[in-house]
Design an enzyme around this catalytic site. Sequence first.
Site, PDB file in Angstrom:
ATOM      1  N   HIS A  50      -5.491  -3.947  -2.105  1.00 30.80           N
ATOM      2  CA  HIS A  50      -5.350  -2.858  -3.096  1.00 30.80           C
ATOM      3  C   HIS A  50      -5.180  -3.558  -4.481  1.00 30.80           C
ATOM      4  CE1 HIS A  50      -4.384   0.595  -0.564  1.00 30.80           C
ATOM      5  NE2 HIS A  50      -4.046  -0.011   0.368  1.00 30.80           N
TER       6      HIS A  50
ATOM      7  N   LYS B 289     -12.209  -0.883  -0.450  1.00 30.56           N
ATOM      8  CA  LYS B 289     -11.372  -0.002  -1.459  1.00 30.56           C
ATOM      9  C   LYS B 289     -11.945  -0.113  -3.057  1.00 30.56           C
ATOM     10  CE  LYS B 289      -7.325  -0.158   1.393  1.00 30.56           C
ATOM     11  NZ  LYS B 289      -7.038  -1.063   2.592  1.00 30.56           N
TER      12      LYS B 289
ATOM     13  N   SER C 291       0.734  -1.308  -0.072  1.00 29.79           N
ATOM     14  CA  SER C 291      -0.008   0.044  -0.080  1.00 29.79           C
ATOM     15  C   SER C 291       0.618   1.141   0.090  1.00 29.79           C
ATOM     16  CB  SER C 291      -0.908   0.029   1.193  1.00 29.79           C
ATOM     17  OG  SER C 291      -0.224  -0.185   2.414  1.00 29.79           O
TER      18      SER C 291
HETATM   19  C1  LIG Z   1      -6.759  -1.409   3.856  1.00 29.37           C
HETATM   20  C2  LIG Z   1      -6.587  -2.842   4.135  1.00 29.37           C
HETATM   21  C3  LIG Z   1      -7.096  -3.728   5.007  1.00 29.37           C
HETATM   22  C4  LIG Z   1      -8.141  -3.233   5.753  1.00 29.37           C
HETATM   23  O1  LIG Z   1      -9.248  -3.348   5.144  1.00 29.37           O
HETATM   24  P1  LIG Z   1     -10.781  -3.206   5.946  1.00 29.37           P
HETATM   25  O2  LIG Z   1     -11.685  -3.782   5.291  1.00 29.37           O
HETATM   26  O3  LIG Z   1     -11.041  -1.485   5.840  1.00 29.37           O
HETATM   27  O4  LIG Z   1     -10.394  -3.440   7.278  1.00 29.37           O
HETATM   28  C5  LIG Z   1      -6.278  -4.817   4.976  1.00 29.37           C
HETATM   29  N1  LIG Z   1      -5.263  -5.279   4.404  1.00 29.37           N
HETATM   30  C6  LIG Z   1      -4.677  -4.309   3.624  1.00 29.37           C
HETATM   31  C7  LIG Z   1      -3.575  -4.636   2.660  1.00 29.37           C
HETATM   32  C8  LIG Z   1      -5.337  -3.006   3.047  1.00 29.37           C
HETATM   33  O5  LIG Z   1      -4.718  -2.325   2.502  1.00 29.37           O
END
Ligand SMILES: *Cc1c(COP(=O)(O)O)cnc(C)c1O
Length: 415
Positions: free
Chosen positions: A218, A249, A190
């Site tokens: 991502h 996301k 990320s």
């Molecule tokens: C954003 C993210 C999460 C968390 O996701 P949520 O559903 O908002 O809890 C977990 N792992 C990665 C790699 C992320 O980028």
Amino acid sequence: MAYSDDIRKMYKDTLQGIMDAGLFKQERFIHSPQAAEIDVEFPIGAPLKRVINICANNYLGLSSHPEVVKAAHEGLDSRGYGMSSVRFICGCQDIHKELEARLTEFLGTEDTVLFPSCMDANAGVFEAILTKDDVMISDRLVHASLIDGIRLASALHDTYKHNDMEHLEQKLQLHADKRQKLVICDGVFSMDGDTAKLDEMVALCEKYNAMILVDDSHSSGFIGKTGRGTHEKYGVMGKIDVITTTFGKGLGGASGGCVSGRRELVEMCRQKARPYLFSNTMAPVIVAGVLKVMDLIMHNTERRDKLERNTEFWRKGLTEAGFVLKDGDTPIVPVMLFNAKLSQDVSRDLFHEGVYAIGFFFPVVPQGAARIRTQVSAGHEMHHLEKALDAFIKVGKKYEILGKTKAEIIERYGN
Ligand SMILES: *Cc1c(COP(=O)(O)O)cnc(C)c1O
């Protein structure tokens, strides 16, 4: 009264310390739906400013898509607002099972189980499928939620240097005697926007009889030719034992996540993963929204294709303007500034120019690696990206960083 003045003072001092270190996280308030353009109140109390958002995880531009919003409304009307129970007590709804089946098909796995978030999926999966006789071998740059899930598991934990396949192989050899070996990575990382080398990793896992878990938060919906994720990009669909991902996301941006993969491993999560057992499942309204997202992207690559074109334009524009970027080809495009204060100054000036992009610095990224992480969206039209690029160039000129190397920027601003 347990919360004495002394105790209050201790916390106040701690918070002041965070403030003095320049690490206090100040929230900004958005007064509009999440989209390419948003109305932001910042600082608090200031009049609203309409800005181009280039720092959201809204990769496919679906966060406020009218069809998704409409489907969510219909889900609300037909299945109600809340479940008021965890799944193993009252069960779940037909649409939850339908979404799990759609995700299994989309990701090319054997089975899927929903979680309230990907953070919860990662919190539950390791302890559910491993024991103290096993080992978890993770990339050193994995997401915080994976680190927390690893902490909650009784299996031994070891790490390998970021994306270093030789080091991973050494660790697989070192732990050859363990009952199970689970290799753990993000599909797209990320902060840097680089990808795990899943083809090489799968080959190593096959050689050393290890399993592999990929967090594709991502990636899901847009990485790979048809948007299946990092495993599609690297030609290893069907070979990833566990995929965890989020719906917060690219896949609509609301909330929820899942564990998807080998049938028995997913079933172990249903039997043992604590966030599945002890936390409410996803609200029907969100399930209905994500189902619509799956409809929109399952057999149609238009949005991920547009995202790819936008990303190319954005990377090329910034590079030609003379910014230092992190190499890569994902929609996460870090503009490197190296100095924490510079990242804050550039971010503030960009905001004045109508562009919303946040500066990241230690401890979110390593010391001396401060940056502005930009994220491209299929919701961006060319005029958004052109305007944002103009703003970056204007601010870049002001700070005299265009065409400068990393060493020159650090020499001038420090790191
Ligand atoms: C954003 C993210 C999460 C968390 O996701 P949520 O559903 O908002 O809890 C977990 N792992 C990665 C790699 C992320 O980028």
